[in-house]
Design a protein around this motif. Structure first.
Motif, short mmCIF file in Angstrom:
data_model
loop_
_atom_site.label_atom_id
_atom_site.label_comp_id
_atom_site.label_asym_id
_atom_site.label_seq_id
_atom_site.Cartn_x
_atom_site.Cartn_y
_atom_site.Cartn_z
N ALA A 1 38.07 48.78 30.84
CA ALA A 1 36.94 47.66 31.12
C ALA A 1 35.94 48.13 29.92
CB ALA A 1 35.58 47.93 33.13
N ASP A 2 36.00 46.81 28.64
CA ASP A 2 35.20 46.89 27.98
C ASP A 2 36.04 47.68 26.62
OD1 ASP A 2 33.58 45.01 28.89
OD2 ASP A 2 32.21 46.94 29.56
N THR B 1 37.68 42.25 24.46
CA THR B 1 37.70 43.72 24.57
C THR B 1 38.58 42.75 27.23
OG1 THR B 1 35.68 43.04 26.58
CG2 THR B 1 35.68 44.32 24.44
N THR B 2 39.38 44.64 26.95
CA THR B 2 39.89 44.07 28.46
C THR B 2 38.19 43.05 29.20
OG1 THR B 2 38.68 46.41 28.42
CG2 THR B 2 40.83 46.17 28.37
N THR B 3 37.67 43.24 29.51
CA THR B 3 36.72 42.21 30.22
C THR B 3 36.59 40.80 29.84
OG1 THR B 3 35.47 44.28 30.56
CG2 THR B 3 34.31 42.73 31.68
N GLN B 4 36.48 41.04 28.79
CA GLN B 4 35.81 38.98 28.25
C GLN B 4 37.95 39.02 28.81
OE1 GLN B 4 35.42 39.84 24.11
NE2 GLN B 4 32.87 39.75 24.13
N THR C 1 38.50 37.91 32.30
CA THR C 1 37.37 36.89 32.54
C THR C 1 38.00 35.53 31.43
OG1 THR C 1 35.08 37.72 32.33
CG2 THR C 1 34.64 35.69 32.08
N PRO D 1 38.28 40.96 37.92
CA PRO D 1 38.08 42.49 37.04
C PRO D 1 39.08 42.65 36.71
CG PRO D 1 39.03 42.29 39.70
CD PRO D 1 39.23 41.05 39.48
N TRP D 2 38.74 43.35 35.37
CA TRP D 2 40.03 44.40 34.48
C TRP D 2 39.90 45.94 35.29
CZ3 TRP D 2 43.52 44.37 31.32
CH2 TRP D 2 44.00 45.88 31.03
N GLU E 1 40.42 49.56 35.15
CA GLU E 1 41.48 51.35 34.70
C GLU E 1 42.28 51.72 35.95
OE1 GLU E 1 38.84 53.54 32.25
OE2 GLU E 1 41.07 54.67 31.15
#
Ligand code: NAP
Length: 294
Positions: A170-171, A208-211, A214, A226-227, A229
């Protein structure tokens, strides 16, 4: 100009061919599938049906062309992906020289500066090297990052497990591109005057993976998506269970490690383009939602 477009009616090649035809160029599209002939001709292009592995076919098709868009297609059946990509590069190199093509725009990848540790991108690194060895041909390598459209492959993961993820956290940083932005850059290069061998990066957005999770989640009504890992081993096993061949799985996991460490972006960061493509993540999220809900 007489322009040869490889990659059939694929993600990049179809919008590229349309753009070139609209600009008045005579376009020949290479496909390995004779059933695509009618669709290719409907665009206003000529169809050349044959394999990129067939150097004689390529030489005959390239002869008389002013410019070539050269790409190496994915090959999920390849027993040795790097070798398949290198062999395709050699087939291109021989045909380009025999046919006397003077201008080539070749699809490459972010991370292609690295010789190892990048999964499928290692093969693209080799292709850059093979084509760079040809004298008296101007070649622009278009290094593209992660295609947004790869995310369509994650629709089952979202539908069945309610998550998005890979073997990077994430991120983690992601640099992404839409194939239509790549097509626009290639069309621009085909019409440009350039000499020698050079690299151009084309990027649509950075996230980013989280963005990413979302943005896609919000577009499909799951804003909390959710992302996650996964470990390398979990990623490997998940892809094998989903039916991916072991060679592709191994390569995708290795590419994930290069995203996790960030080495994949190193050369891009030193040579960032002044402008970026038009399709931002929130634009793609709408396209993603259409596919997800179809
Ligand atoms: N995905 C990424 O994130 C990423 C990032 C950087 C670079 N890349 C590069 O982008 C490439 C994919 O580009 P794309 O998405 O525009 O392509 P695509 O949509 O996968 O289309 C490629 C087409 O090439 C044709 N083809 C396959 N094997 C062939 C052969 N032996 N001879 C002739 N034609 C053949 C196929 O059409 P027919 O069935 O009609 O022959 C196929 O649909 C990757 O292979 C990689 O090199 C990808």
């Amino acid at each position: 100009m007489k322009v040869i477009v490889t990659g059939s009616l694929g993600n990049i090649s179809k919008p590229l061919a349309k753009q070139l035809i609209a600009a008045g160029h005579q376009v020949t599209i290479i496909s390995s599938d004779k059933n695509k002939t009618a669709d290719i001709e409907a665009l206003g292009a000529k169809a050349a049906i044959g394999s990129l592995a067939d150097t004689g076919f390529l030489t005959a098709t390239f002869t008389g062309a002013d410019a070539l868009y050269a790409m190496v297609p994915p090959n999920f059946g390849a027993g040795n992906l790097r070798q398949y990509m290198g062999d395709t590069g050699k087939s291109y190199a021989e045909a380009i020289q025999k046919a006397g093509v003077k201008k080539v725009v070749a699809l490459s990848s972010i991370g292609a500066h690295l010789n190892d540790g990048t999964g499928p991108i290692k093969g693209i690194h080799d292709v850059e090297g093979i084509l760079s060895g040809i004298d008296n041909v101007a070649i622009r390598f278009i290094r593209a990052p992660f295609f947004y459209v790869n995310l369509f492959n994650d629709i089952p993961l979202i539908k069945h497990q309610g998550i998005l993820g890979a073997n990077y956290p994430a991120d983690a940083r992601l640099v992404m591109v839409h194939p239509t932005d790549i097509a626009a850059a290639i069309a621009e290069e085909i019409e440009a005057d350039f000499t020698g061998k050079s690299v151009r990066y084309i990027v649509s957005d950075q996230t980013t993976t989280t963005q990413l999770a979302t943005a896609l989640g919000t577009a499909i009504g799951k804003p909390e998506l959710p992302w996650i890992e996964f470990t390398d081993e979990q990623t490997l096993n998940g892809m094998l269970q989903a039916g991916l061949p072991p060679e592709m799985t191994k390569n995708f996991v290795e590419m994930g490690t290069a995203i996790r460490s960030g080495v994949i972006w190193e050369d891009y960061d030193l040579h960032r383009p002044a402008t970026s493509g038009k399709v931002k993540l929130h634009d793609f999220a709408k396209e993603f939602a259409e596919k997800y809900n179809a």
